[in-house]
Design a protein around this motif. Structure first.
Motif, PDB file in Angstrom:
ATOM      1  N   ILE A  11       0.841  -1.206   0.000  1.00  0.00           N
ATOM      2  CA  ILE A  11       0.000   0.000   0.000  1.00  0.00           C
ATOM      3  C   ILE A  11       0.874   1.253   0.000  1.00  0.00           C
ATOM      4  CG2 ILE A  11      -1.618   1.335   1.398  1.00  0.00           C
ATOM      5  CD1 ILE A  11      -2.873  -1.360   2.200  1.00  0.00           C
ATOM      6  N   TYR A  12       1.943   1.252   0.792  1.00  0.00           N
ATOM      7  CA  TYR A  12       2.847   2.403   0.843  1.00  0.00           C
ATOM      8  C   TYR A  12       3.513   2.640  -0.511  1.00  0.00           C
ATOM      9  CZ  TYR A  12       6.941   5.198   1.995  1.00  0.00           C
ATOM     10  OH  TYR A  12       7.905   6.159   2.011  1.00  0.00           O
ATOM     11  N   MET A  13       3.955   1.579  -1.163  1.00  0.00           N
ATOM     12  CA  MET A  13       4.615   1.736  -2.460  1.00  0.00           C
ATOM     13  C   MET A  13       3.632   2.216  -3.518  1.00  0.00           C
ATOM     14  SD  MET A  13       7.380  -1.320  -2.496  1.00  0.00           S
ATOM     15  CE  MET A  13       8.296  -0.651  -3.849  1.00  0.00           C
ATOM     16  N   ALA A  14       2.403   1.727  -3.478  1.00  0.00           N
ATOM     17  CA  ALA A  14       1.387   2.189  -4.422  1.00  0.00           C
ATOM     18  C   ALA A  14       1.061   3.661  -4.177  1.00  0.00           C
ATOM     19  CB  ALA A  14       0.130   1.333  -4.300  1.00  0.00           C
ATOM     20  N   ALA A  15       0.966   4.055  -2.923  1.00  0.00           N
ATOM     21  CA  ALA A  15       0.696   5.459  -2.603  1.00  0.00           C
ATOM     22  C   ALA A  15       1.872   6.339  -3.014  1.00  0.00           C
ATOM     23  CB  ALA A  15       0.409   5.612  -1.115  1.00  0.00           C
ATOM     24  N   GLY A  16       3.092   5.865  -2.835  1.00  0.00           N
ATOM     25  CA  GLY A  16       4.267   6.621  -3.276  1.00  0.00           C
ATOM     26  C   GLY A  16       4.318   6.767  -4.785  1.00  0.00           C
ATOM     27  N   TYR A  17       3.951   5.711  -5.497  1.00  0.00           N
ATOM     28  CA  TYR A  17       3.892   5.752  -6.964  1.00  0.00           C
ATOM     29  C   TYR A  17       2.865   6.789  -7.417  1.00  0.00           C
ATOM     30  CZ  TYR A  17       3.543   3.998 -11.747  1.00  0.00           C
ATOM     31  OH  TYR A  17       3.556   3.884 -13.117  1.00  0.00           O
ATOM     32  N   TRP A  18       1.690   6.770  -6.780  1.00  0.00           N
ATOM     33  CA  TRP A  18       0.644   7.733  -7.092  1.00  0.00           C
ATOM     34  C   TRP A  18       1.104   9.159  -6.765  1.00  0.00           C
ATOM     35  CZ3 TRP A  18      -2.002  10.563  -3.249  1.00  0.00           C
ATOM     36  CH2 TRP A  18      -3.034  11.357  -3.729  1.00  0.00           C
ATOM     37  N   ALA A  19       1.754   9.324  -5.618  1.00  0.00           N
ATOM     38  CA  ALA A  19       2.206  10.646  -5.191  1.00  0.00           C
ATOM     39  C   ALA A  19       3.261  11.214  -6.138  1.00  0.00           C
ATOM     40  CB  ALA A  19       2.735  10.588  -3.766  1.00  0.00           C
ATOM     41  N   MET A  20       4.123  10.368  -6.666  1.00  0.00           N
ATOM     42  CA  MET A  20       5.113  10.846  -7.642  1.00  0.00           C
ATOM     43  C   MET A  20       4.423  11.420  -8.870  1.00  0.00           C
ATOM     44  SD  MET A  20       8.335  10.588  -6.865  1.00  0.00           S
ATOM     45  CE  MET A  20       9.137  10.550  -8.441  1.00  0.00           C
ATOM     46  N   GLY A  21       3.362  10.754  -9.306  1.00  0.00           N
ATOM     47  CA  GLY A  21       2.618  11.232 -10.465  1.00  0.00           C
ATOM     48  C   GLY A  21       1.880  12.530 -10.198  1.00  0.00           C
ATOM     49  N   ARG A  22       1.437  12.741  -8.977  1.00  0.00           N
ATOM     50  CA  ARG A  22       0.688  13.950  -8.630  1.00  0.00           C
ATOM     51  C   ARG A  22       1.591  15.134  -8.301  1.00  0.00           C
ATOM     52  NH1 ARG A  22      -4.395  14.941  -9.382  1.00  0.00           N
ATOM     53  NH2 ARG A  22      -4.534  16.001  -7.407  1.00  0.00           N
ATOM     54  N   THR A  23       2.848  14.902  -7.942  1.00  0.00           N
ATOM     55  CA  THR A  23       3.713  15.999  -7.500  1.00  0.00           C
ATOM     56  C   THR A  23       4.856  16.231  -8.487  1.00  0.00           C
ATOM     57  OG1 THR A  23       4.958  14.477  -6.093  1.00  0.00           O
ATOM     58  CG2 THR A  23       3.166  15.690  -5.060  1.00  0.00           C
ATOM     59  N   LEU A  44      11.591   5.883  -6.603  1.00  0.00           N
ATOM     60  CA  LEU A  44      11.589   7.235  -6.037  1.00  0.00           C
ATOM     61  C   LEU A  44      10.357   7.459  -5.166  1.00  0.00           C
ATOM     62  CD1 LEU A  44      12.899   9.438  -8.965  1.00  0.00           C
ATOM     63  CD2 LEU A  44      14.041   8.933  -6.802  1.00  0.00           C
ATOM     64  N   GLY A  45       9.231   6.904  -5.567  1.00  0.00           N
ATOM     65  CA  GLY A  45       8.025   7.014  -4.756  1.00  0.00           C
ATOM     66  C   GLY A  45       8.170   6.310  -3.421  1.00  0.00           C
ATOM     67  N   ALA A  46       8.851   5.173  -3.412  1.00  0.00           N
ATOM     68  CA  ALA A  46       9.079   4.453  -2.160  1.00  0.00           C
ATOM     69  C   ALA A  46      10.083   5.200  -1.281  1.00  0.00           C
ATOM     70  CB  ALA A  46       9.581   3.045  -2.449  1.00  0.00           C
ATOM     71  N   ALA A  47      11.086   5.799  -1.897  1.00  0.00           N
ATOM     72  CA  ALA A  47      12.105   6.501  -1.114  1.00  0.00           C
ATOM     73  C   ALA A  47      11.609   7.841  -0.579  1.00  0.00           C
ATOM     74  CB  ALA A  47      13.356   6.718  -1.970  1.00  0.00           C
ATOM     75  N   LEU A  48      10.830   8.547  -1.376  1.00  0.00           N
ATOM     76  CA  LEU A  48      10.380   9.884  -0.989  1.00  0.00           C
ATOM     77  C   LEU A  48       8.907   9.914  -0.578  1.00  0.00           C
ATOM     78  CD1 LEU A  48      12.082  11.900  -3.866  1.00  0.00           C
ATOM     79  CD2 LEU A  48      12.911  11.551  -1.533  1.00  0.00           C
ATOM     80  N   GLY A  49       8.309   8.763  -0.404  1.00  0.00           N
ATOM     81  CA  GLY A  49       6.886   8.684  -0.122  1.00  0.00           C
ATOM     82  C   GLY A  49       6.458   9.400   1.140  1.00  0.00           C
ATOM     83  N   PHE A  50       7.276   9.359   2.168  1.00  0.00           N
ATOM     84  CA  PHE A  50       6.899   9.999   3.424  1.00  0.00           C
ATOM     85  C   PHE A  50       6.773  11.510   3.271  1.00  0.00           C
ATOM     86  CE2 PHE A  50      11.469   9.802   3.345  1.00  0.00           C
ATOM     87  CZ  PHE A  50      11.885  11.005   3.880  1.00  0.00           C
ATOM     88  N   ILE A  51       7.412  12.078   2.262  1.00  0.00           N
ATOM     89  CA  ILE A  51       7.287  13.512   1.984  1.00  0.00           C
ATOM     90  C   ILE A  51       6.197  13.764   0.943  1.00  0.00           C
ATOM     91  CG2 ILE A  51       8.482  15.528   1.027  1.00  0.00           C
ATOM     92  CD1 ILE A  51      11.089  14.263   2.053  1.00  0.00           C
ATOM     93  N   LEU A  52       6.183  12.949  -0.113  1.00  0.00           N
ATOM     94  CA  LEU A  52       5.307  13.220  -1.248  1.00  0.00           C
ATOM     95  C   LEU A  52       3.854  12.835  -1.020  1.00  0.00           C
ATOM     96  CD1 LEU A  52       7.605  12.112  -4.188  1.00  0.00           C
ATOM     97  CD2 LEU A  52       7.146  14.409  -3.364  1.00  0.00           C
ATOM     98  N   ILE A  53       3.586  11.800  -0.232  1.00  0.00           N
ATOM     99  CA  ILE A  53       2.206  11.357  -0.031  1.00  0.00           C
ATOM    100  C   ILE A  53       1.357  12.449   0.626  1.00  0.00           C
ATOM    101  CG2 ILE A  53       0.736   9.673   1.157  1.00  0.00           C
ATOM    102  CD1 ILE A  53       2.980   7.596   0.590  1.00  0.00           C
ATOM    103  N   PRO A  54       1.810  13.085   1.720  1.00  0.00           N
ATOM    104  CA  PRO A  54       0.985  14.166   2.279  1.00  0.00           C
ATOM    105  C   PRO A  54       0.796  15.343   1.320  1.00  0.00           C
ATOM    106  CG  PRO A  54       2.641  13.476   3.859  1.00  0.00           C
ATOM    107  CD  PRO A  54       2.950  12.789   2.576  1.00  0.00           C
ATOM    108  N   ILE A  55       1.827  15.677   0.549  1.00  0.00           N
ATOM    109  CA  ILE A  55       1.711  16.775  -0.410  1.00  0.00           C
ATOM    110  C   ILE A  55       0.692  16.432  -1.488  1.00  0.00           C
ATOM    111  CG2 ILE A  55       2.951  18.093  -2.176  1.00  0.00           C
ATOM    112  CD1 ILE A  55       5.466  17.779  -0.406  1.00  0.00           C
TER     113      ILE A  55
END
Length: 64
Positions: A11-23, A44-55
């Motif tokens: 779930i975290y990796m999927a959310a990070g992947y989605w967040a990369m596309g949105r940001t 990159l979504g998995a590595a930066l997810g903790f920053i990108l998901i809330p944004i």
């Protein structure tokens, strides 16, 4: 319990992947092979997810 941890990682990796596309990749044209584009965005979504998901969530709620 191990399955729950695996589900949370997926779930975290999927959310990070989605967040990369949105940001970072929003309104960008990317050129390359499918595998290269997918794996780079996933890693990159998995590595930066903790920053990108809330944004990305804030951008989705605000409508930008």
């Amino acid at each position: 319990m191990e399955y729950m941890a695996l589900v949370l990682v997926i779930i975290y990796m999927a959310a990070g992947y989605w967040a990369m596309g949105r940001t970072i990749y929003a309104n960008k044209i990317r050129i390359g092979t499918w595998e290269n584009l997918f794996w780079r965005r996933l890693c990159l979504g998995a590595a930066l997810g903790f920053i990108l998901i809330p944004i990305a969530i804030i951008k989705s709620i605000s409508g930008k």
